[in-house]
Scaffold this active site. Structure first.
Site, PDB file in Angstrom:
ATOM      1  N   CYS A 122      19.242 -29.350   4.644  1.00  0.00           N
ATOM      2  CA  CYS A 122      18.909 -28.558   3.460  1.00  0.00           C
ATOM      3  C   CYS A 122      19.244 -29.335   2.183  1.00  0.00           C
ATOM      4  CB  CYS A 122      19.691 -27.249   3.533  1.00  0.00           C
ATOM      5  SG  CYS A 122      19.737 -26.299   2.021  1.00  0.00           S
TER       6      CYS A 122
ATOM      7  N   CYS B  19      21.463 -27.494  -0.313  1.00  0.00           N
ATOM      8  CA  CYS B  19      22.835 -27.436   0.211  1.00  0.00           C
ATOM      9  C   CYS B  19      23.604 -28.705  -0.139  1.00  0.00           C
ATOM     10  CB  CYS B  19      22.829 -27.269   1.728  1.00  0.00           C
ATOM     11  SG  CYS B  19      22.087 -25.734   2.296  1.00  0.00           S
TER      12      CYS B  19
END
Length: 143
Positions: free
Chosen positions: A62, A65
């Site tokens: 991600c 993230c």
């Protein structure tokens, strides 16, 4: 000339040596970044934690993230009354299901074993700071 240079160097060294016998106070950060390994680990270290915990559900693949996780670590670090838990969604399907995480990054705030706040996605620093300050007891929920 050489003697003058040596004399100039000795003076600061002597001052530093004089500090050797004096107590120098240092501050120690007492918050913890908890790397959650499994469901039991989560229950023991997050749900049963005496301090409020900000839980970051993330994944290695991600991209948002990769921005949020280090930012959370940086912003939570100064607060000794708060811990940060990091949950890799790939390794913790049971927690993802339990907390109904539909997208990453997902952040939930837990106090006294209850979810008190949450957000999904990459949010601005002010919103993160506001959550951290509320969780650390620095501001009221209405402030």
């Amino acid at each position: 000339m050489n003697n003058a240079i040596c004399q100039g160097l000795r003076s600061p060294v002597r001052r530093l040596a004089g500090l050797r016998n004096k107590l120098i106070s240092t501050s120690v950060v007492h918050n913890e970044t908890i790397l959650v390994k499994n469901y039991d680990d989560f229950v023991n270290k997050v749900m049963n934690n005496e301090k409020p915990v900000i839980v970051n559900f993330h994944a290695e693949w991600c991209e948002p993230c990769k921005i949020l996780t280090p930012k959370l670590k940086e912003l939570v670090e100064p607060f000794t009354s708060l811990d940060l838990a990091i949950v890799d969604v790939e390794d913790n399907a049971e927690l993802v299901h339990t907390f109904e995480v539909k997208a990453v990054p997902a952040v939930i705030a837990i106090r006294n074993s209850l979810i008190v706040d949450k957000f999904i996605g990459l949010v601005d620093t002010d919103m993160i700071n506001s959550l951290i300050e509320r969780m650390a007891g620095k501001r009221n929920n209405g402030a």
